[in-house]
Design an enzyme around this catalytic site. Structure first.
Site, mmCIF file in Angstrom:
data_model
loop_
_atom_site.group_PDB
_atom_site.id
_atom_site.type_symbol
_atom_site.label_atom_id
_atom_site.label_comp_id
_atom_site.label_asym_id
_atom_site.label_seq_id
_atom_site.Cartn_x
_atom_site.Cartn_y
_atom_site.Cartn_z
ATOM 1 C CG ASP A 11 -1.731 1.198 1.407
ATOM 2 O OD1 ASP A 11 -2.365 1.608 0.421
ATOM 3 O OD2 ASP A 11 -1.745 1.772 2.514
ATOM 4 C CG ASP A 13 -1.256 7.748 0.560
ATOM 5 O OD1 ASP A 13 -0.145 8.054 0.090
ATOM 6 O OD2 ASP A 13 -2.335 8.049 0.014
#
Length: 194
Positions: A11, A13
């Site tokens: 992922d 952020d």
């Protein structure tokens, strides 16, 4: 040739860079965590393929444009390349939660994009690293090993889902991406020494 058991999907952020409840809306707001770029480079150098799968609903909400997102991703790739590593693919979802897409995590569409872009038949045995429960759900749908980092929204995720640290949980929890990379490469060396 990439194999699923040598693939790490991240992922963005909260894992690679600082997250914000107000969204990361510009290159100036895109701030990598200390050690994250180096962790990606070290994984690459150790023979791992690294990809990114990121929800970017700020686009559909009108907070930033696809061009601004491309600037952030160009900078991410540039920093990783400078450090001696490579990101093989970045899959991103521009949709909001009510848009009815198939790519927004927890749905597996972004991971399917990664799989197809890398020419894989499956992601079974890959590692999915996130800071939210929906990252883990997307990985689970594709039979990835689940990894939660405490950075970003990770602590919030653990507070809502204490089962993730239960003794029978398959989820591995690390302070951050750098600690996960250290663990994964140490594990690789142990397996190579058998």
């Amino acid at each position: 040739m990439t194999s699923p058991d040598r693939l790490v999907i991240l992922d963005r952020d909260g894992v690679i860079n600082q997250d914000s409840d107000d969204y990361v809306k510009s290159l100036a707001e895109w701030i990598p965590y200390p050690g994250a770029i180096d962790a990606i480079a070290r994984l690459s150098q150790a023979g791992w393929t690294v990809a990114v799968a990121t929800n970017q609903s700020g686009i559909s909400r009108g907070y930033y444009t696809e061009a601004t997102l491309a600037e952030m991703h160009d900078e991410l790739c540039r920093l990783v390349n400078e450090a001696g590593g490579e990101i093989s693919h970045i899959a991103w979802c521009p949709h909001g939660p009510d848009d009815g897409c198939s790519c927004r995590k927890p749905l597996p569409g972004l991971l399917e994009q990664v799989r197809d872009a890398l020419g894989l038949a499956t992601l079974s045995g890959s590692w999915m690293v996130g800071d939210s429960f929906r990252d883990l759900q997307a990985g689970d749908a594709m039979d990835c090993h689940p990894v939660l980092v405490r950075s970003g929204k990770g602590e919030r995720t653990l507070a809502k889902h204490p089962e993730l640290v239960a003794t029978d949980s398959e989820t591995r929890v690390f302070e951050d991406l750098a600690e996960f990379a250290d663990w994964l490469m140490a594990r690789q060396q142990l397996e190579a020494g058998r």
